[in-house]
Design a protein around this motif. Structure first.
Motif, short mmCIF file in Angstrom:
data_model
loop_
_atom_site.label_atom_id
_atom_site.label_comp_id
_atom_site.label_asym_id
_atom_site.label_seq_id
_atom_site.Cartn_x
_atom_site.Cartn_y
_atom_site.Cartn_z
N THR A 79 3.93 6.30 9.77
CA THR A 79 4.04 7.68 9.27
C THR A 79 3.76 7.81 7.78
O THR A 79 3.82 8.91 7.24
CB THR A 79 5.45 8.23 9.56
OG1 THR A 79 6.42 7.39 8.92
CG2 THR A 79 5.72 8.26 11.06
N LYS A 80 3.46 6.72 7.11
CA LYS A 80 3.19 6.81 5.67
C LYS A 80 1.76 7.29 5.43
O LYS A 80 0.94 7.34 6.34
CB LYS A 80 3.45 5.46 4.99
CG LYS A 80 4.92 5.07 5.01
CD LYS A 80 5.20 3.84 4.19
CE LYS A 80 6.67 3.51 4.15
NZ LYS A 80 7.47 4.49 3.38
N ALA A 81 1.47 7.66 4.18
CA ALA A 81 0.20 8.29 3.83
C ALA A 81 -0.98 7.36 4.12
O ALA A 81 -0.99 6.21 3.67
CB ALA A 81 0.20 8.69 2.36
N HIS A 82 -1.97 7.89 4.85
CA HIS A 82 -3.21 7.15 5.07
C HIS A 82 -4.16 7.34 3.88
O HIS A 82 -4.89 6.42 3.52
CB HIS A 82 -3.90 7.64 6.34
CG HIS A 82 -3.22 7.19 7.60
ND1 HIS A 82 -3.92 6.72 8.70
CD2 HIS A 82 -1.91 7.12 7.95
CE1 HIS A 82 -3.07 6.40 9.66
NE2 HIS A 82 -1.83 6.65 9.23
N HIS A 126 -6.47 0.71 -4.96
CA HIS A 126 -5.52 1.63 -4.32
C HIS A 126 -6.14 2.26 -3.08
O HIS A 126 -5.50 2.37 -2.02
CB HIS A 126 -5.11 2.71 -5.32
CG HIS A 126 -4.09 3.66 -4.79
ND1 HIS A 126 -4.28 5.02 -4.74
CD2 HIS A 126 -2.84 3.45 -4.27
CE1 HIS A 126 -3.22 5.61 -4.22
NE2 HIS A 126 -2.34 4.68 -3.93
N ALA A 127 -7.40 2.65 -3.17
CA ALA A 127 -8.09 3.23 -2.01
C ALA A 127 -8.25 2.19 -0.90
O ALA A 127 -8.11 2.50 0.30
CB ALA A 127 -9.45 3.78 -2.43
N LEU A 128 -8.54 0.94 -1.28
CA LEU A 128 -8.70 -0.11 -0.28
C LEU A 128 -7.39 -0.37 0.46
O LEU A 128 -7.39 -0.58 1.69
CB LEU A 128 -9.19 -1.40 -0.93
CG LEU A 128 -10.64 -1.40 -1.44
CD1 LEU A 128 -10.97 -2.74 -2.09
CD2 LEU A 128 -11.62 -1.10 -0.31
N VAL A 129 -6.28 -0.37 -0.26
CA VAL A 129 -4.98 -0.58 0.40
C VAL A 129 -4.74 0.50 1.44
O VAL A 129 -4.39 0.21 2.59
CB VAL A 129 -3.84 -0.61 -0.65
CG1 VAL A 129 -2.48 -0.49 0.03
CG2 VAL A 129 -3.90 -1.89 -1.46
N ARG A 150 -2.72 -8.70 1.69
CA ARG A 150 -1.54 -8.96 0.85
C ARG A 150 -1.90 -9.92 -0.29
O ARG A 150 -1.48 -9.73 -1.43
CB ARG A 150 -0.41 -9.56 1.68
CG ARG A 150 0.45 -8.58 2.43
CD ARG A 150 1.77 -9.24 2.81
NE ARG A 150 2.67 -8.33 3.45
CZ ARG A 150 2.86 -8.24 4.76
NH1 ARG A 150 2.19 -9.04 5.57
NH2 ARG A 150 3.72 -7.38 5.27
N GLN A 151 -2.64 -10.95 0.07
CA GLN A 151 -3.01 -11.95 -0.94
C GLN A 151 -4.15 -11.48 -1.83
O GLN A 151 -4.33 -12.01 -2.93
CB GLN A 151 -3.43 -13.25 -0.23
CG GLN A 151 -2.39 -13.84 0.69
CD GLN A 151 -1.08 -14.15 -0.02
OE1 GLN A 151 -1.10 -14.66 -1.14
NE2 GLN A 151 0.04 -13.83 0.61
N GLY A 152 -4.89 -10.48 -1.38
CA GLY A 152 -6.05 -10.02 -2.11
C GLY A 152 -5.86 -8.68 -2.78
O GLY A 152 -5.35 -8.59 -3.91
N VAL A 153 -6.22 -7.60 -2.09
CA VAL A 153 -6.28 -6.29 -2.73
C VAL A 153 -4.88 -5.78 -3.12
O VAL A 153 -4.72 -5.15 -4.17
CB VAL A 153 -7.01 -5.28 -1.83
CG1 VAL A 153 -6.23 -5.00 -0.53
CG2 VAL A 153 -7.28 -3.99 -2.57
N LEU A 154 -3.85 -6.06 -2.31
CA LEU A 154 -2.51 -5.63 -2.69
C LEU A 154 -2.04 -6.38 -3.93
O LEU A 154 -1.47 -5.78 -4.85
CB LEU A 154 -1.52 -5.84 -1.55
CG LEU A 154 -0.07 -5.44 -1.89
CD1 LEU A 154 0.04 -3.94 -2.18
CD2 LEU A 154 0.90 -5.85 -0.79
#
Length: 260
Positions: A103-106, A138-141, A168-172
């Motif tokens: 339910t979180k923002a897409h 941020h957009a990629l996450v 998790r290991q990359g873009v985040l």
């Protein structure tokens, strides 16, 4: 006036003001140890050259919020927004593993950080440069949600979980590192100044946001005083070609020292 006068041009909130340079003994940054002791938004004392002198912050008397308020807000906001994205990733993990509705923002524009990010503007170049680097990771996450939930719906749960761990290991990790960099930077950006006045040995420290310039002006740059500036009566107005001809009030140090 004399053929030439040197002025200190300074900023208090949205106001640009001027003082004769001869009335300013020293310009003290409040980012160091000297000056920080005993000051507050309302007043108090400031330490200068081992002497405690009266501190007169000009923001409240001039009805102006400090330009550094945005940094106080950032110091409160950014750690929460960083945690939001850890929580976002954890919620996506649970959804992928256990088919719990996500339910979180897409959209990167719909989360609390995105709403703030696309509305925020700053005049600080270092901060603006760092913030500009947030948009892509941020957009990629946020883009992970649609892709990975789609993989689970197609029966490729293990593939989706592997992609989540790689993110998790990359873009985040990249996004979190940006948050950490800005969070560490913000306290260093908040450096208001004290203009140290000395009237026959009686010192006063005026709290201001920034010194914009120290400049020489001639009689041609000086315009007659007109009207009042709140409780102040300008001695004259200085033409400012750098801001499209705006007039800068020239004040006497004694007027500012008596405020507060």
């Amino acid at each position: 006036m004399a053929d030439e006068m040197q002025l200190v041009i300074f900023q208090v909130g949205r106001k640009t003001l001027a003082l004769p340079l001869q009335e300013v003994e020293h310009i003290l940054s409040l980012g160091g140890e000297e000056g920080r002791q005993g000051i507050s938004a309302e007043g108090g004392m400031i330490l200068f050259q081992g002497q405690a002198i009266p501190w007169r912050p000009l923001w409240d008397p001039l009805g102006e919020p400090s330009v550094f308020l945005e940094f106080d807000e950032l110091a409160q906001t950014l750690p929460r927004r960083r945690q939001d994205h850890l929580d976002w990733m954890a919620a996506l993990d649970q959804s992928l593993r256990h088919d719990i509705p996500f339910t979180k923002a897409h959209s990167p524009r719909e989360c609390a950080f995105g709403q703030w990010f696309y509305a925020f503007r700053t005049e600080d170049r270092r901060l603006a440069l760092l913030l500009s680097q947030f948009e892509h990771p941020h957009a990629l996450v946020h883009g992970l949600a649609e892709v990975l939930l789609g993989q689970v719906a197609a029966g490729r749960r293990e593939e989706a979980l592997a992609a989540l761990e790689a993110a998790r290991q990359g873009v985040l990790a990249e996004l979190l590192a940006l948050f950490d960099t800005v969070i560490a930077l913000v306290p260093t950006l908040k450096r208001p100044l004290a203009l140290i006045l000395n009237d026959s040995g009686q010192r006063t420290a005026l709290g201001v946001d920034r010194v914009l310039d120290i400049r020489s002006v001639t009689a041609a740059d000086v315009h007659p005083a007109r009207g009042r500036l709140g409780g102040l009566v300008p001695q004259a107005f200085i033409g400012d070609s750098a801001s499209g001809g705006a007039l800068i009030p020239l004040l006497a140090a004694s007027q500012l020292a008596s405020l507060g």
